[in-house]
Each structure stands twice: as structure tokens, then as C-alpha cells.
Enzyme design. Structure first.
Site, PDB file in Angstrom:
ATOM      1  N   GLU A 100       0.808  -1.222   0.000  1.00 33.72           N
ATOM      2  CA  GLU A 100       0.000   0.000   0.000  1.00 33.72           C
ATOM      3  C   GLU A 100       0.843   1.275   0.000  1.00 33.72           C
ATOM      4  O   GLU A 100       0.345   2.349  -0.297  1.00 33.72           O
ATOM      5  CB  GLU A 100      -0.968  -0.015   1.195  1.00 33.72           C
ATOM      6  N   GLY A 124     -12.554  -4.473   2.099  1.00 35.62           N
ATOM      7  CA  GLY A 124     -13.615  -5.317   1.574  1.00 35.62           C
ATOM      8  C   GLY A 124     -14.873  -4.488   1.359  1.00 35.62           C
ATOM      9  O   GLY A 124     -15.231  -3.675   2.206  1.00 35.62           O
ATOM     10  N   MET A 179      -9.311  -3.063   8.644  1.00 35.14           N
ATOM     11  CA  MET A 179      -8.807  -3.445   9.963  1.00 35.14           C
ATOM     12  C   MET A 179      -8.053  -2.344  10.711  1.00 35.14           C
ATOM     13  O   MET A 179      -7.473  -2.617  11.767  1.00 35.14           O
ATOM     14  CB  MET A 179      -7.910  -4.690   9.810  1.00 35.14           C
ATOM     15  N   GLU A 180      -8.031  -1.117  10.181  1.00 31.92           N
ATOM     16  CA  GLU A 180      -7.228  -0.073  10.834  1.00 31.92           C
ATOM     17  C   GLU A 180      -7.934   1.269  11.011  1.00 31.92           C
ATOM     18  O   GLU A 180      -7.648   2.014  11.960  1.00 31.92           O
ATOM     19  CB  GLU A 180      -5.937   0.179  10.028  1.00 31.92           C
ATOM     20  N   ASP A 213     -11.869  -6.744  -2.476  1.00 26.71           N
ATOM     21  CA  ASP A 213     -12.670  -7.974  -2.384  1.00 26.71           C
ATOM     22  C   ASP A 213     -14.041  -7.593  -1.864  1.00 26.71           C
ATOM     23  O   ASP A 213     -14.274  -6.446  -1.500  1.00 26.71           O
ATOM     24  CB  ASP A 213     -11.982  -8.960  -1.420  1.00 26.71           C
TER      25      ASP A 213
HETATM   26  N1  SAH Z   1      -1.259 -10.156   4.769  1.00 25.03           N
HETATM   27  C1  SAH Z   1      -2.324 -11.107   4.981  1.00 25.03           C
HETATM   28  C2  SAH Z   1      -3.552 -10.533   5.653  1.00 25.03           C
HETATM   29  C3  SAH Z   1      -4.064  -9.220   5.130  1.00 25.03           C
HETATM   30  S1  SAH Z   1      -5.308  -8.622   6.196  1.00 25.03           S
HETATM   31  C4  SAH Z   1      -2.646 -11.761   3.644  1.00 25.03           C
HETATM   32  O1  SAH Z   1      -1.938 -11.488   2.671  1.00 25.03           O
HETATM   33  O2  SAH Z   1      -3.553 -12.582   3.559  1.00 25.03           O
HETATM   34  C5  SAH Z   1      -6.200  -7.546   5.141  1.00 25.03           C
HETATM   35  C6  SAH Z   1      -5.709  -6.126   5.033  1.00 25.03           C
HETATM   36  O3  SAH Z   1      -6.440  -5.487   3.997  1.00 25.03           O
HETATM   37  C7  SAH Z   1      -5.948  -5.275   6.263  1.00 25.03           C
HETATM   38  O4  SAH Z   1      -4.936  -4.314   6.390  1.00 25.03           O
HETATM   39  C8  SAH Z   1      -7.341  -4.671   6.036  1.00 25.03           C
HETATM   40  O5  SAH Z   1      -7.390  -3.308   6.424  1.00 25.03           O
HETATM   41  C9  SAH Z   1      -7.574  -4.781   4.528  1.00 25.03           C
HETATM   42  N2  SAH Z   1      -8.737  -5.579   4.085  1.00 25.03           N
HETATM   43  C10 SAH Z   1      -8.991  -5.860   2.773  1.00 25.03           C
HETATM   44  N3  SAH Z   1     -10.082  -6.639   2.645  1.00 25.03           N
HETATM   45  C11 SAH Z   1     -10.545  -6.871   3.904  1.00 25.03           C
HETATM   46  C12 SAH Z   1     -11.639  -7.660   4.428  1.00 25.03           C
HETATM   47  N4  SAH Z   1     -12.438  -8.355   3.631  1.00 25.03           N
HETATM   48  N5  SAH Z   1     -11.806  -7.704   5.773  1.00 25.03           N
HETATM   49  C13 SAH Z   1     -10.973  -7.021   6.600  1.00 25.03           C
HETATM   50  N6  SAH Z   1      -9.916  -6.279   6.152  1.00 25.03           N
HETATM   51  C14 SAH Z   1      -9.687  -6.204   4.821  1.00 25.03           C
END
Ligand code: SAH
Length: 239
Positions: free
Chosen positions: A14, A80, A183-184, A207
């Protein structure tokens, strides 16, 4: 008073494309994070990857506002989509943030942050307007954001990667005006509120927080999160 804008993302992808754009950059380490200080298109900025989740975001925000005396903060990243019509590739600018996993019932109303008297923390109107305008400019120029819609409204945050239809349905039912989940953001909002500093939050939808979220997320973060973040932030700074 000098103004220094903090630019924050949760993950490497990001902020990665912004890092090479900094002029005269130097890096300081604090609390296990690397803070990159420099100039971006003539503006004094400090760029940092905060890590994932509310605590990581809160720690980083407090350091930015206190130790580095940032005068305002822009958070850029992915999220998301929850709201109807909020699709992968769209851009959401937060008008307010809420912690969807905060629940101190029956002592306090659902979602209220105890002893603050509020559940929703407003983003700065000026920064939000700039981020909306910058996102529209990007979409109009067809730069990455091919056919993307720009939304402005409630963003909810919690310490969960929401990756099932059942869970996103629950969130939609409970918080019908929520456009996106991440998440932030709400942690950043609460800390900025405590310090009385303005902030804006912009998220590209990676997503739909459903059963396909994991695969969509991985693809999206690699391919588009970095250039989107870079171009929206630069366009907002130019306004
Ligand atoms: N690095 C790990 C986890 C990523 S967590 C991996 O590659 O799987 C997801 C990150 O993207 C967080 O920083 C959150 O803010 C954001 N995010 C994107 N889609 C999300 C969702 N469906 N639920 C929660 N956070 C999401």
C-alpha cells in the site's frame, strides 16, 4: 506552525509505490517501524507502513502525531466492499469510522467506545473532499481505476479479515450504511480525534468480504494497490 502530512498504509504494497517518489528521504526507526521523512511533490511528508490491525494502527498514529508532530494524516489502502454496489476496484473515502467489533454491552451501547460517548468518529471534511476529488480525477483519466465508482460514507474496522458471506451478511444487517470493512481506519480515527488532528481515509476495494475474498484480495493487492495508493495521494496533495 510547520505542516507535515503523515501518509500511512497497513501493508508494504500500500505504500511501496510512494516510497521512491520521496525527495531527500531519510528513515527513522521507532516502535519497530520505519518512518520515511522527505518531500513529496514539494510537500513535507512522513510515510510509514503501520502493520495490520487496530493496535498496530493506533501505535503508529500516536507516534506520528506526538514524536513526529504530523499535522494531518492520510491513510491509504485496500478494504472489503460491504455496501450494495461497492465493487472490486471501486474507491471508498470514509466520512466516518466505527469499530464493528467494539461491544461493551450492557455497560455501554453497542459499538460505543467506552467513556468517549461515541461510536462513530468523523473524518476531516476538507481531506475527505480532496480524496474524493482526487479519486474522481483518477477514474476520469482512466488511470488504473477503469470504470470505478467513487463512494463516500461509513467505513467499519475490526481485528478480523472478513472472508465469508455469512460474516459480511451479518455486518450488513447490523450496520446497514457501512460501505466497506477493513482493519485499521477506526483506530486511526480515534487517535487523531484524541490529538485533535485532521485525517482522511481512502480505500480501494480489493474484495467483497465474502467466500472469494481471500483469492481476490491476494491478486488485487499485488497488481493494483500500490499504484492506486500512490496516484490518489499525489492527486490529493496537488489540490
Ligand atoms: N497479509 C495477509 C492478511 C491481510 S489482512 C494476507 O496477505 O492474507 C487484510 C488487510 O487489507 C488489512 O490491512 C485490512 O485493512 C484490509 N482488508 C482488505 N479486505 C478486507 C476484508 N475483507 N476484511 C478485513 N480487512 C480487509
Amino acid at each position: 506552525m510547520t505542516t507535515r502530512l503523515a501518509i500511512v498504509g497497513a501493508m508494504h504494497e500500500e505504500i511501496a509505490a510512494l516510497r521512491p517518489c520521496l525527495d531527500g528521504a531519510r528513515t527513522e526507526r521507532r516502535a519497530g517501524r520505519e518512518f520515511h521523512l522527505g518531500r513529496l511533490d514539494g510537500h513535507d511528508v512522513i510515510l510509514v507502513r503501520c502493520g495490520i490491525g487496530k493496535v498496530a494502527a493506533a501505535t503508529t498514529t500516536a507516534v506520528l502525531l506526538d514524536a513526529f508532530d504530523a499535522s494531518a494524516l492520510v491513510f491509504t489502502g485496500v478494504a472489503g466492499g460491504l455496501g450494495e454496489g461497492v465493487r472490486v476496484g471501486d474507491i471508498v473515502v470514509a466520512s466516518a469510522l466505527l469499530q464493528h467489533d467494539m461491544n461493551a454491552e450492557p455497560l455501554f451501547p453497542r459499538w460505543e467506545v467506552p467513556l468517549t460517548g461515541r461510536a462513530r468518529f468523523d473524518a476531516d471534511a476538507g481531506w475527505s473532499a480532496r480524496l474524493v476529488q482526487a479519486s474522481h480525477a483518477l477514474a476520469a483519466a482512466n488511470l488504473h481505476a477503469h470504470g470505478a465508482a467513487i463512494h463516500h460514507g461509513l467505513v467499519v474496522s475490526g481485528d478480523r479479515f472478513v472472508a465469508t458471506r455469512a460474516e459480511s451478511d451479518q455486518l450488513r444487517a447490523a450496520l446497514s450504511d457501512a460501505l466497506a470493512v477493513e482493519m485499521e481506519g477506526a483506530a486511526v480515527a480515534q487517535v487523531c480525534h484524541d490529538f485533535g488532528r485532521p485525517f482522511g481515509i481512502v480505500r480501494t476495494i480489493s474484495d467483497r468480504a465474502d467466500d472469494a475474498a481471500h483469492g481476490d484480495f491476494q491478486r488485487f493487492v499485488c497488481d493494483v494497490a500500490a499504484p492506486y495508493s500512490r496516484d490518489i495521494v499525489r492527486a490529493a496533495l496537488a489540490l
